[in-house]
Design a protein around this motif. Sequence first.
Motif: not given
Length: 115
Positions: A2-3, A20-24, A86-94, A106-108
């Motif tokens: 699975v990728q 955001l999109s995530c293709v499986v 919000k600024p506190e939503d700043t992050a790497l999303y996986f 995923g790689q984020g």
Amino acid sequence: QVQLVESGGGLVQPGGSLRLSCVVSGSGFIIHGMYWYRQAPGKQREWVALKTSGGTTDYAEFVKGRFTISSDNAKNTVYLQMNSLKPEDTALYFCSVATTMGVSWGQGTQITVSS
């Protein structure tokens, strides 16, 4: 195998929106659950949202009413619509999926909320 490949990240001003999109990809598995997590610098990875194969959704308290998880089975894609950022939503999303082959990540994709 699975990728997962995420996209849609970027820089956005407070109050703005991103999707955001995530293709499986892969074959020979069944998806039981789809998840979004995030990890801010210096913090542990935290769960953001989930959607089960049955369509049930749930959200962490800090994003309820602002984020929406959805999926398009025909496109094998999971989405995360993020509003009122919000600024506190700043992050790497996986993106993550739980399948008959186990859990895959995923790689984020980086989200930065700043003026």
